[in-house]
Design a protein around this motif. Sequence first.
Motif, PDB file in Angstrom:
ATOM      1  N   THR A  71     -51.998 -96.241 -36.138  1.00 36.15           N
ATOM      2  CA  THR A  71     -52.646 -96.700 -37.365  1.00 36.15           C
ATOM      3  C   THR A  71     -52.663 -95.653 -38.474  1.00 36.15           C
ATOM      4  O   THR A  71     -52.871 -95.991 -39.638  1.00 36.15           O
ATOM      5  CB  THR A  71     -54.102 -97.106 -37.075  1.00 36.15           C
ATOM      6  OG1 THR A  71     -54.795 -95.986 -36.507  1.00 36.15           O
ATOM      7  CG2 THR A  71     -54.157 -98.278 -36.118  1.00 36.15           C
ATOM      8  N   ILE A  72     -52.448 -94.384 -38.133  1.00 28.24           N
ATOM      9  CA  ILE A  72     -52.535 -93.310 -39.126  1.00 28.24           C
ATOM     10  C   ILE A  72     -51.465 -93.486 -40.204  1.00 28.24           C
ATOM     11  O   ILE A  72     -50.275 -93.614 -39.901  1.00 28.24           O
ATOM     12  CB  ILE A  72     -52.363 -91.925 -38.471  1.00 28.24           C
ATOM     13  CG1 ILE A  72     -53.656 -91.518 -37.778  1.00 28.24           C
ATOM     14  CG2 ILE A  72     -52.004 -90.876 -39.494  1.00 28.24           C
ATOM     15  CD1 ILE A  72     -54.726 -91.006 -38.690  1.00 28.24           C
ATOM     16  N   GLU A  73     -51.903 -93.521 -41.465  1.00 31.77           N
ATOM     17  CA  GLU A  73     -50.983 -93.649 -42.592  1.00 31.77           C
ATOM     18  C   GLU A  73     -50.765 -92.323 -43.300  1.00 31.77           C
ATOM     19  O   GLU A  73     -49.667 -92.052 -43.800  1.00 31.77           O
ATOM     20  CB  GLU A  73     -51.512 -94.687 -43.587  1.00 31.77           C
ATOM     21  CG  GLU A  73     -51.600 -96.090 -43.002  1.00 31.77           C
ATOM     22  CD  GLU A  73     -52.262 -97.071 -43.958  1.00 31.77           C
ATOM     23  OE1 GLU A  73     -52.626 -96.652 -45.086  1.00 31.77           O
ATOM     24  OE2 GLU A  73     -52.424 -98.245 -43.591  1.00 31.77           O
ATOM     25  N   LYS A  74     -51.792 -91.486 -43.382  1.00 32.71           N
ATOM     26  CA  LYS A  74     -51.603 -90.182 -44.013  1.00 32.71           C
ATOM     27  C   LYS A  74     -52.654 -89.204 -43.524  1.00 32.71           C
ATOM     28  O   LYS A  74     -53.799 -89.564 -43.237  1.00 32.71           O
ATOM     29  CB  LYS A  74     -51.645 -90.296 -45.531  1.00 32.71           C
ATOM     30  CG  LYS A  74     -52.895 -90.896 -46.117  1.00 32.71           C
ATOM     31  CD  LYS A  74     -52.759 -91.023 -47.634  1.00 32.71           C
ATOM     32  CE  LYS A  74     -53.948 -91.752 -48.242  1.00 32.71           C
ATOM     33  NZ  LYS A  74     -53.799 -91.937 -49.708  1.00 32.71           N
ATOM     34  N   ILE A  75     -52.222 -87.970 -43.421  1.00 32.73           N
ATOM     35  CA  ILE A  75     -53.090 -86.849 -43.071  1.00 32.73           C
ATOM     36  C   ILE A  75     -52.971 -85.839 -44.201  1.00 32.73           C
ATOM     37  O   ILE A  75     -51.891 -85.313 -44.466  1.00 32.73           O
ATOM     38  CB  ILE A  75     -52.690 -86.209 -41.731  1.00 32.73           C
ATOM     39  CG1 ILE A  75     -52.801 -87.244 -40.616  1.00 32.73           C
ATOM     40  CG2 ILE A  75     -53.556 -85.000 -41.433  1.00 32.73           C
ATOM     41  CD1 ILE A  75     -52.301 -86.747 -39.262  1.00 32.73           C
ATOM     42  N   ILE A  76     -54.067 -85.601 -44.900  1.00 29.88           N
ATOM     43  CA  ILE A  76     -54.049 -84.729 -46.072  1.00 29.88           C
ATOM     44  C   ILE A  76     -54.694 -83.392 -45.711  1.00 29.88           C
ATOM     45  O   ILE A  76     -55.856 -83.354 -45.276  1.00 29.88           O
ATOM     46  CB  ILE A  76     -54.817 -85.385 -47.245  1.00 29.88           C
ATOM     47  CG1 ILE A  76     -54.250 -86.773 -47.537  1.00 29.88           C
ATOM     48  CG2 ILE A  76     -54.752 -84.501 -48.488  1.00 29.88           C
ATOM     49  CD1 ILE A  76     -55.097 -87.583 -48.496  1.00 29.88           C
ATOM     50  N   LEU A  77     -53.955 -82.339 -45.889  1.00 37.87           N
ATOM     51  CA  LEU A  77     -54.466 -80.997 -45.632  1.00 37.87           C
ATOM     52  C   LEU A  77     -54.590 -80.270 -46.969  1.00 37.87           C
ATOM     53  O   LEU A  77     -53.596 -80.009 -47.634  1.00 37.87           O
ATOM     54  CB  LEU A  77     -53.524 -80.234 -44.708  1.00 37.87           C
ATOM     55  CG  LEU A  77     -53.201 -80.919 -43.367  1.00 37.87           C
ATOM     56  CD1 LEU A  77     -52.245 -80.072 -42.554  1.00 37.87           C
ATOM     57  CD2 LEU A  77     -54.477 -81.200 -42.584  1.00 37.87           C
ATOM     58  N   THR A  78     -55.820 -79.961 -47.348  1.00 39.20           N
ATOM     59  CA  THR A  78     -56.082 -79.369 -48.656  1.00 39.20           C
ATOM     60  C   THR A  78     -56.623 -77.960 -48.483  1.00 39.20           C
ATOM     61  O   THR A  78     -57.636 -77.755 -47.808  1.00 39.20           O
ATOM     62  CB  THR A  78     -57.096 -80.220 -49.449  1.00 39.20           C
ATOM     63  OG1 THR A  78     -56.606 -81.562 -49.538  1.00 39.20           O
ATOM     64  CG2 THR A  78     -57.294 -79.663 -50.849  1.00 39.20           C
ATOM     65  N   ASN A  79     -55.936 -76.995 -49.091  1.00 39.37           N
ATOM     66  CA  ASN A  79     -56.328 -75.587 -49.003  1.00 39.37           C
ATOM     67  C   ASN A  79     -56.524 -75.136 -47.554  1.00 39.37           C
ATOM     68  O   ASN A  79     -57.473 -74.429 -47.217  1.00 39.37           O
ATOM     69  CB  ASN A  79     -57.610 -75.336 -49.808  1.00 39.37           C
ATOM     70  CG  ASN A  79     -57.397 -75.474 -51.303  1.00 39.37           C
ATOM     71  OD1 ASN A  79     -57.437 -76.578 -51.821  1.00 39.37           O
ATOM     72  ND2 ASN A  79     -57.143 -74.361 -51.985  1.00 39.37           N
ATOM     73  N   MET A  80     -55.594 -75.564 -46.709  1.00 36.99           N
ATOM     74  CA  MET A  80     -55.598 -75.124 -45.319  1.00 36.99           C
ATOM     75  C   MET A  80     -54.562 -74.017 -45.137  1.00 36.99           C
ATOM     76  O   MET A  80     -53.585 -73.934 -45.892  1.00 36.99           O
ATOM     77  CB  MET A  80     -55.286 -76.303 -44.400  1.00 36.99           C
ATOM     78  CG  MET A  80     -56.391 -77.349 -44.346  1.00 36.99           C
ATOM     79  SD  MET A  80     -57.909 -76.738 -43.591  1.00 36.99           S
ATOM     80  CE  MET A  80     -57.407 -76.625 -41.859  1.00 36.99           C
TER      81      MET A  80
END
Length: 924
Positions: free
Chosen positions: A891-900
């Motif tokens: 089901t995962i559509e997007k994984i957003i990694l911010t300032n990682m």
Amino acid sequence: MDVVAAVSVVIRKLTDLLIQESNIFKEVIDEVEQVRVSLRRMMNFFIDAEDKKERDDGVTKWVEEFLALVYNAEDAIETFVLQRMHSRRMNFPRKYICIHKKLRHGADLHNEVQNINKKIQEIKIKIQKIKEEKPGYFNMHGSSYQDEGQTQNQQNSQSHSMDEKSELFGFEEAKSKLVTRLTDTSFRGLPFISIVGVVGSGKTALAQIIYNSSEIIGHFDCRAWVSASENLRDALLSILEAMGILIVDKKATDEELVAKIRENLQNKKFLLVLDDVQSLEVLKGLRVAFSEETVGSKVLLTTSNVNIARMANPTRRPYQLMPLNDEDTWNLFLKQVRLPDDAQFSDSEILSKLRTKIITTCKGLPLTIILLGGFLSTKTASYKEWLKVLDHPSLNADIHKDFSYSRQPFHNFFLGNENEVEVAKILALKYNYLPFHLRPCLLYLGLFPKGYKIPVRRLLRLWLAEGFVNHSPNETPEDMVEGYLDELLNQKMIEITRRKDGSPKICVIREELHDIILPKAKYVSLFYIHRIMSEEEKNDSPMPSVRRVAGHGDIIDYPCKEPPYIQHLRSYLSFNVQKKDIPAKEIRNFLSNVIDHRGFGLLRVLDLERVYKPQLPENLEKLFQLRYLGLRWTFLDTLPHSVGELPYLETLDVKHTYISSLPNSIWKMKHLRHLCLNEIRLDMSVQKHRCSLTQLQTVWGLFVDKKSPVKNVLNRLTSLRKLGLTYHLDSIEELNEWIARLSSLQSLRLRSKDENGRPSQLGIKPLSSLENLTHLYLLGNLPELHDGHEFPSGLRVLTLSVSKLTKDPMPILAQLPSLSVLRLLADSYTQKKMLCPREGFGKLQILHLWMLKELEEWTVEEEAMQNLRELEIRRCHKLNKLPDRLLNLSTIEKIILTNMPAKFAGNDQADKQKKLIITKTLQF
């Protein structure tokens, strides 16, 4: 039927006025009631007449005369009421002097309603004559039309909702190819990429899906969507606004605007979508702004003009969007409707005939399929009913022409405007079947600029203020108006372009429909659109008497600012949002003219949202009938003290302004329903024994401390559905007791801050008693969570910030059966390990983990979060890796990694699972 819809609104408003101000009418109550009843009866005479296929000039004349008569009656009666209200407010000497004027106005109204009733009788005689000359012309089925509208309403409420991705049906390959072109870093030519296709082929829908796709969001630093204009300057200003550049010198040349755009493109990968480009001149100007030098930036352009598509980038062939094949046409149609349950469909031959009919009618055009499917989904679920609609002469007059859209060569694909005719015919047919109670709401959308992104919150409250919503003893006006919106959405008349936490936030009206309803709205004098005009146009006056003005240009240029042109004005909405260096004093002058002629005004709506610092007249209280005062994003510093003297105000919105106080008289506004503030402390000390705000549904942005006690004031507000508080209190017992009694509360935001503005102890008690609460935001230190019963079982959206929890909250929150959105923000959890238990979070779709500074290890057990679609992790610098369980979710559509950290974002576990990870860097 448009006249009937407009008249029904006037009758409803007069009915409300008779109820609310019955003591004012007294000596003329019988005459006014006779007018109201006569207008209601007369309305039925025109239901059939206005919808005749062959229009009769004589009938048309009486339809227009009747409409003018209705407006005259409304003006006379409301003017009488406001004159009496104006007299009430005078001090004793002035009131004594004006007694004879009151008597005179009573006599004037008596004479006016007598004349109105006389004219009604004259029109009835003329109608009767037409009936005798043309038997059957009028069927007099007023009641049956009402029943049909009610049945339609019930069917609409049950209609099948369209899958949000259905407009891309059959175009998966197109999306893949265009995303590849847009993210190609090796190409160094002109950055224009075009989608070209006939009207209704799905160009905009495809562009929207691409624009919001994970691949595009992760590739570009920033994005902007602009509905192209016939005017280059408007397009340039729209691009700058989309870039976040709101302050632009009004005198700047087009060349200077282009330079400003190029300046802001430096060192950025920017995606601009130009939707529905029709002007070669606009394209030429934009090519200068986006040239080969803007390396990394791209422009995605949609158009139905092949010459524009080729000119955009002569070295790169446009992407041609072809119609769907027969199989995809039928499958997309099935997504829009529920097939009838009648026995006929057991016969495969009958079903085959329906399939052939749909394919022949729609010709593979997604927009036509969606519109027709949405329309049929509201009709009685039977084959005969559908066949009757599909054979309707209005639908088939221009659709069944000898025009084939089979897979043709590119240069033969654009042969004419038949597709525009098809879409227009279906939309017109849908409009003709629209119940009367929805028509004013839909026509009203015409006053917004074409392509304008309308906040749903704003639209619904405007509909309420305009008097478009029927009253029901079983539903609140807010529930009723949300039902109206749902019906128009189900009919595919309105589109939602942005949702937040599952709720619609921004909507637009289809541009093809905008072109259809605009002349209809003007025909019934619903509104007048004031735009920037040439010198020649300025010499031409608008219609003699204007009821609503939509300002698309500076009001200082409005050609008729003096009576009688504005004395009957009911609404003023400004869309002139371009910021200036000086406040907009023209607004004050315009409103003063509205008021000064008679000492009061008939205005019900004053909407100045996003107009920069509009100046308001000090005698604002003279607008006795004002229902809606919208000042959001105006950056105003103060409000006239007289705002608290508006007796019928329903919505006061000063969110995102610098207004720091409201007058004490605000507590006397017994009709106020929505109060949107900007962290304002209200003076409650003088209201310990008096508070009339019993109708309030929304209080948002209120600041509470020891100077603004809860007891005897706020705790009397028990009908709230939406509450947003920031507080600094030594004891919150009274606050807890009050909140526990808000049984209708649906959305709650609580923020506890100390005297320095820093988060502090929330101190709230369990909220499980709030059975209707679905959205909860808590900022401040929380005690440890012990079990899921601390929150209501129906909670769908939960946001925690600075909670300072030391015990893992996930095993507790996983028990909430309806939770679909969870945000754990800065310092909401302070330990190293976090566990999402087996089978937990069954309905969770969105999860945000922000600034959990100590988190190192995160475990997600089997069968947990089985419906998760979106995950964002921001500045969790110690977190080692993503749980394998999430990477295996289908089901995962997007994984957003911010300032990682780079090592986290580059972990090869994601590559092995072929999951796209979007990485972002934000400046703090």
